[in-house]
Design an enzyme around this catalytic site. Structure first.
Site, PDB file in Angstrom:
ATOM      1  N   PHE A  43       0.834  -1.204   0.000  1.00  0.00           N
ATOM      2  CA  PHE A  43       0.000   0.000   0.000  1.00  0.00           C
ATOM      3  C   PHE A  43       0.869   1.255   0.000  1.00  0.00           C
ATOM      4  CE2 PHE A  43      -2.079  -3.486   2.230  1.00  0.00           C
ATOM      5  CZ  PHE A  43      -3.260  -3.607   1.500  1.00  0.00           C
ATOM      6  N   SER A  91      -5.759  -8.300  -1.305  1.00  0.00           N
ATOM      7  CA  SER A  91      -5.512  -7.530  -0.085  1.00  0.00           C
ATOM      8  C   SER A  91      -6.143  -6.148  -0.197  1.00  0.00           C
ATOM      9  CB  SER A  91      -4.007  -7.392   0.169  1.00  0.00           C
ATOM     10  OG  SER A  91      -3.415  -8.654   0.395  1.00  0.00           O
ATOM     11  N   CYS A  98      -4.100  -4.425   6.707  1.00  0.00           N
ATOM     12  CA  CYS A  98      -4.116  -5.270   5.507  1.00  0.00           C
ATOM     13  C   CYS A  98      -4.984  -6.494   5.780  1.00  0.00           C
ATOM     14  CB  CYS A  98      -2.689  -5.694   5.151  1.00  0.00           C
ATOM     15  SG  CYS A  98      -2.603  -6.789   3.706  1.00  0.00           S
ATOM     16  N   THR A 100      -7.649  -9.698   4.037  1.00  0.00           N
ATOM     17  CA  THR A 100      -7.876 -10.542   2.865  1.00  0.00           C
ATOM     18  C   THR A 100      -9.365 -10.660   2.578  1.00  0.00           C
ATOM     19  OG1 THR A 100      -5.884 -11.835   3.344  1.00  0.00           O
ATOM     20  CG2 THR A 100      -7.516 -12.840   1.882  1.00  0.00           C
ATOM     21  N   ALA A 116      -8.554 -11.503  12.680  1.00  0.00           N
ATOM     22  CA  ALA A 116      -7.895 -12.431  13.597  1.00  0.00           C
ATOM     23  C   ALA A 116      -7.824 -11.826  14.994  1.00  0.00           C
ATOM     24  CB  ALA A 116      -6.488 -12.740  13.081  1.00  0.00           C
ATOM     25  N   HIS A 156       0.442  -3.392   8.386  1.00  0.00           N
ATOM     26  CA  HIS A 156       0.683  -4.121   9.628  1.00  0.00           C
ATOM     27  C   HIS A 156       0.712  -3.111  10.777  1.00  0.00           C
ATOM     28  CE1 HIS A 156       2.968  -7.189   6.915  1.00  0.00           C
ATOM     29  NE2 HIS A 156       1.659  -7.199   6.724  1.00  0.00           N
ATOM     30  N   THR A 201       2.804  13.090   7.449  1.00  0.00           N
ATOM     31  CA  THR A 201       4.119  13.558   7.881  1.00  0.00           C
ATOM     32  C   THR A 201       4.065  13.989   9.339  1.00  0.00           C
ATOM     33  OG1 THR A 201       4.617  14.336   5.641  1.00  0.00           O
ATOM     34  CG2 THR A 201       5.979  15.199   7.432  1.00  0.00           C
TER      35      THR A 201
END
Length: 387
Positions: A43, A91, A98, A100, A116, A156, A201
């Protein structure tokens, strides 16, 4: 070349990582034939649209890899842009996470993802229930080799941050985020950071340790304010945060390098100590044994003192002068006329090379002259010898 091979291997592993063959029973609508993976994997943090959470539920009849049943949480999200080119197993970034796609509904423009336990622990997705009518940031994985207007975002999430302040600065909207201290070392002024999946930023940073203040700020320009969900959040709300992964890689490489540098520095210190000890010894005129030395600091065992050595040399010089009277005048000068064998000790005619005293080859004298050294009073004696 090595980097290319590593990248290619990573892409192959990611493609295999979905772990199942797409099934058309999980796809609804005319786009059911679109089931092939594309080259989209990571990404950029440039949000494509804001989606809506349609469902969030926990099931106890989910089939696991060995056929057994287990519980799990699923979320259904509605989106338009992200459904273009979507396929089972693709994804999609949802608020920077991220996920699925496990089911696709092209008729209703929605997709389903599994959450999860680790995802629920580290992100705020568990708070997005349909009744809240909250939006989520959505982004499809970027294409390898495509433009990246943000930064390298994995999807992540490291942890959640809490909004502790927000204010307006002309047309900019500022946010102040409290973040766990253990991650603050990856947050640097003017560095990259992903907030709910948005590439932003960092402005200001304050990190005072586990017991102190730990926060950073960022701001949103006018255009971005209307394209992402962050402006809709108030003080006390949470955001998903992913720090710049390059900082983590740099830290890991540095940690592997530091022990080698420390070992090298220790060796240098040891060598410096040895050199310093030698220099100190040279500066002192007396060694450890009390004997004066010019260089070094070790006097060999049994080595005479300078005084004893001088006395011995004087005795040898006196003995030599006694047995060589001519040397007492000037021991460094050798005068032929002062030598005994030209001063009536030897017949001068015998010293002249003639046919009688030359050997047959003419290479030298056959006879020779000698005087016993232990009795200087003896005259030179002619002896026979080979040339």
């Amino acid at each position: 070349m090595k980097l290319f091979l590593i990248a290619a291997a990573t892409i192959a592993l990611i493609n295999l990582g979905h772990g199942f063959a797409p099934s058309t029973s999980r796809i609804r609508g005319p786009a059911a034939a679109i089931t092939s993976p594309s080259s989209r994997q990571m990404f950029t943090g440039i949000i494509e649209e804001m989606g809506e959470v349609l469902a969030l539920e926990t099931k106890d009849d989910m089939t696991l890899w060995d056929g057994s049943k287990g519980s799990g949480t699923e979320m259904v999200i509605k989106g338009n842009v992200v459904m273009e080119g979507a396929y089972l197993g693709c994804s999609i970034s949802v608020n920077g996470v991220c996920l699925t796609a496990t089911e696709l509904d092209f008729e209703n423009k929605s997709f389903k993802v599994g959450l999860a336990p680790e995802t629920l622990r580290l992100t705020n997705l568990g708070t997005y229930v349909p009744q809240s009518k909250q939006k989520v940031n959505l982004e499809r994985a970027s294409e390898i080799g495509g433009r990246n207007s943000g930064h390298f975002v994995q999807g992540h999430v490291d942890n959640v941050g809490t909004i502790i302040d927000r204010w307006v600065d002309e047309n900019s909207l500022f946010f102040k985020i409290s973040f766990p201290y253990e991650y603050m070392r990856y947050v640097v002024p003017k560095g990259f950071i992903a907030i709910d999946g948005t590439s932003l930023t960092v402005c200001d940073v304050k990190s005072e340790g586990p017991e102190g203040e730990n926060w950073f700020t960022f701001m949103l320009v006018e255009y971005t304010q209307s394209k992402i969900i962050v402006p809709s959040k108030k003080v006390g709300d949470t955001v998903n945060i992913e720090v710049d992964v390059l900082g983590k890689y740099s830290e890991q490489a540095w940690e592997a390098f530091v022990p080698k540098m420390e070992a090298l520095e220790q060796k240098v210190k040891e060598l410096e100590a040895k050199v310093s000890a030698l220099e100190d010894a040279d500066a002192n005129s007396t060694g450890a044994s009390g004997k004066e030395v010019k260089y070094g600091n070790v006097v060999p065992e049994g080595f005479p003192s300078p005084g004893a050595l001088s006395s011995k040399l004087k005795k040898e010089e006196a003995f030599y002068t006694m047995n060589n009277p001519s040397a007492s005048k000037d021991p460094d000068k050798w005068v032929r006329a002062e030598q005994p064998f030209v001063n009536s000790d030897v017949n001068a005619d015998d010293l002249k090379p003639t046919r009688d005293n030359l050997n047959q080859k003419g290479t030298g004298w056959s006879p020779g002259w000698a005087r016993w050294a232990d009795d200087p009073s003896l005259k030179w004696t002619r002896i026979q010898g080979g040339g």
